[in-house]
Design an enzyme around this catalytic site. Structure first.
Site, PDB file in Angstrom:
ATOM      1  N   SER A   1       0.821  -1.208   0.000  1.00 12.36           N
ATOM      2  CA  SER A   1       0.000   0.000   0.000  1.00 12.36           C
ATOM      3  C   SER A   1       0.853   1.254   0.000  1.00 12.36           C
ATOM      4  O   SER A   1       0.454   2.293  -0.523  1.00 12.36           O
ATOM      5  CB  SER A   1      -0.939   0.004   1.211  1.00 12.36           C
ATOM      6  OG  SER A   1      -0.214   0.133   2.424  1.00 12.36           O
TER       7      SER A   1
ATOM      8  N   THR B   1       3.594   1.749  -1.606  1.00 15.27           N
ATOM      9  CA  THR B   1       4.315   1.960  -2.864  1.00 15.27           C
ATOM     10  C   THR B   1       3.409   1.784  -4.082  1.00 15.27           C
ATOM     11  O   THR B   1       3.904   1.598  -5.198  1.00 15.27           O
ATOM     12  CB  THR B   1       5.502   0.984  -2.961  1.00 15.27           C
ATOM     13  OG1 THR B   1       5.017  -0.366  -2.815  1.00 15.27           O
ATOM     14  CG2 THR B   1       6.517   1.260  -1.874  1.00 15.27           C
TER      15      THR B   1
ATOM     16  N   LYS C   1       1.023   4.115  -5.299  1.00 17.86           N
ATOM     17  CA  LYS C   1       0.419   5.429  -5.132  1.00 17.86           C
ATOM     18  C   LYS C   1       0.719   6.347  -6.314  1.00 17.86           C
ATOM     19  O   LYS C   1       1.778   6.254  -6.940  1.00 17.86           O
ATOM     20  CB  LYS C   1       0.930   6.078  -3.842  1.00 17.86           C
ATOM     21  CG  LYS C   1       0.644   5.235  -2.602  1.00 17.86           C
ATOM     22  CD  LYS C   1       0.997   5.939  -1.311  1.00 17.86           C
ATOM     23  CE  LYS C   1       0.530   5.113  -0.119  1.00 17.86           C
ATOM     24  NZ  LYS C   1       0.502   5.857   1.130  1.00 17.86           N
TER      25      LYS C   1
ATOM     26  N   CYS D   1      -2.799  11.087   1.227  1.00 13.36           N
ATOM     27  CA  CYS D   1      -1.608  10.390   1.713  1.00 13.36           C
ATOM     28  C   CYS D   1      -0.742  11.411   2.429  1.00 13.36           C
ATOM     29  O   CYS D   1      -0.170  12.308   1.788  1.00 13.36           O
ATOM     30  CB  CYS D   1      -0.826   9.744   0.574  1.00 13.36           C
ATOM     31  SG  CYS D   1       0.732   8.996   1.145  1.00 13.36           S
TER      32      CYS D   1
ATOM     33  N   MET E   1       1.081   5.614   8.429  1.00 10.28           N
ATOM     34  CA  MET E   1       0.598   6.536   7.412  1.00 10.28           C
ATOM     35  C   MET E   1       0.608   7.947   7.993  1.00 10.28           C
ATOM     36  O   MET E   1       0.264   8.142   9.160  1.00 10.28           O
ATOM     37  CB  MET E   1      -0.828   6.168   7.000  1.00 10.28           C
ATOM     38  CG  MET E   1      -0.986   4.713   6.534  1.00 10.28           C
ATOM     39  SD  MET E   1      -1.098   3.520   7.878  1.00 10.28           S
ATOM     40  CE  MET E   1      -2.824   3.711   8.309  1.00 10.28           C
TER      41      MET E   1
END
Length: 396
Positions: free
Chosen positions: A66, A68, A70, A104, A318
């Site tokens: 998740s 990488t 994006k 993000c 995150m």
């Protein structure tokens, strides 16, 4: 037989915080992908290498996690008082799906530097040496982020001695301010606690009735006590990501929490909203070994937090969830605050699988309602590669 040639699109591959993503200037995208919709999603899926039934994203730029998988699209801002509009797409690994429902926080650290280097920030606002303040409009969720980007000799400084657990090498520090992290798109104070409660009882069939804190700050997040679901809060990725039954329980918690938060109407809709909400479990401080073998002492941290992203335990934290952690920790009575020892506080340092992270938040209660003016944390960013990304011409 005839074949479709590849096309090339200007792109930059950047690490931001503990994530990596492919960055685009909106104007560089093919015309069909400059607007939201199926063509844009199809293009980004092909760039990253999804959907991949093998779960490896070998035929794309994704790294099969998740963190990488994006993409980022930037453009000059149409929002008054802002420099750049920032749109984030979380690409599913095994499904033909791009989730646009959240931000993000890690890649937010790279937005300011990319915007400056791409000429999206007025040159008059960039010092020859010092700190450039980039005003970012986070278009997915309608919120403002202020990035403080170091500048040396008129160019973005990427190297430095700032160390971030979860990132192997040091780099230049980028401070981020998430303004009014619980406000709605018009800045009119959205509902930080969607249910109106600091702690709720969430009934999850097959799991039980859990105490949870449901908060919308940084990103919608469901916090649960680690001990309530059989964990200590010191777990690393392998303890959970290899346990299919555990992942199914977390997904059930996420789906039922999403309904309670008003993000979806039925649990079946959760599969179409993979990026949000997040699920995190918290515990009081304890000693543990991080994923790198580094000893983290209970005396160095205020609490333990582990969080899941896109169905797997995250290797660090995150950035948006860190905002939620800092915000919830600042409000007496939330599960995060209680795990940190309770009381009023403006900052916490929490332990995550890769080490520790400090995040601050300024909270206040007015007429019985809690609000947060901003959350602050430091990350770093570095360009890894720039040039063109290539995709088959019939990809979108």
């Amino acid at each position: 037989m005839p074949h479709i040639p590849q096309i090339k699109i200007p792109a930059t591959y950047i690490r931001g915080g503990t994530s990596k993503g492919v960055f685009f200037n909106l104007e560089d995208l093919p015309e069909a992908a400059q607007l939201p919709g199926a063509a844009r999603d199809a293009l980004l899926l092909r760039v990253i290498g999804s959907p991949d039934p093998y779960g490896k994203q070998i035929d794309g730029m994704g790294g099969a996690t998740s963190s990488t998988s994006k993409t980022v699209i930037l453009s000059r801002s149409i929002k008054p008082g802002h420099d750049v509009d920032y749109l984030f797409g979380q690409v599913s690994i095994d499904k033909a799906f791009v989730d646009w429902s959240g931000n993000c926080g890690n890649l937010s650290a790279a937005v300011g530097s990319f915007a400056i280097s791409s000429g999206l920030v007025d040159a008059s606002r960039i010092p020859d040496n010092g700190i450039a303040t980039v005003r970012i409009w986070q278009a997915n969720i309608g919120k403002t982020i202020i990035a403080h980007v170091p500048i040396t000799n008129g160019e973005v400084q990427e190297t430095g001695d700032f160390e971030l657990d979860g990132v192997t090498f040091p780099a230049a520090e980028v401070q981020l301010e998430f303004l009014d992290p619980a406000a709605d798109e018009d800045g009119a104070g959205g509902s930080m606690f969607p249910t109106g409660n600091l702690v709720d009882q969430l009934e999850v069939p097959g799991v039980g009735t859990l105490e949870v804190t449901l908060i919308n700050a940084g990103i919608p997040t469901i916090f649960v006590n680690a001990r309530a679901i059989g964990y200590t809060g010191t777990e690393l990725q392998d303890a959970i990501n290899g346990d299919a039954a555990a992942l199914a329980r977390f997904e059930a918690i996420r789906a039922h929490g999403a309904v309670r938060m008003g993000l979806i109407k039925h649990i079946d809709e959760a599969a179409g909203r993979q990026h949000t909400p997040k699920v995190a479990f918290v515990a009081p401080p304890a000693d543990y070994l991080s994923s790198s073998g580094k000893q983290v002492l209970a005396s160095e941290i205020d609490l333990l937090v582990r969080a899941l992203s896109m169905g797997k335990l995250h290797h660090a934290m995150m950035g948006t969830a860190a905002v939620a952690i800092g915000t919830a920790a600042a409000i007496p009575g939330t599960l995060v605050n209680l795990a940190a020892g309770g009381g009023e506080r403006e900052a916490v340092r929490f332990g995550h699988p890769s080490g520790t992270l400090r995040v601050g938040a300024q909270a206040q209660q007015v007429n019985g309602e809690w609000s947060v003016t901003k959350a602050i944390m430091s990350r770093s960013a570095r360009v890894l590669m720039e040039g063109w990304v290539r995709v088959p011409g019939d990809s979108f």
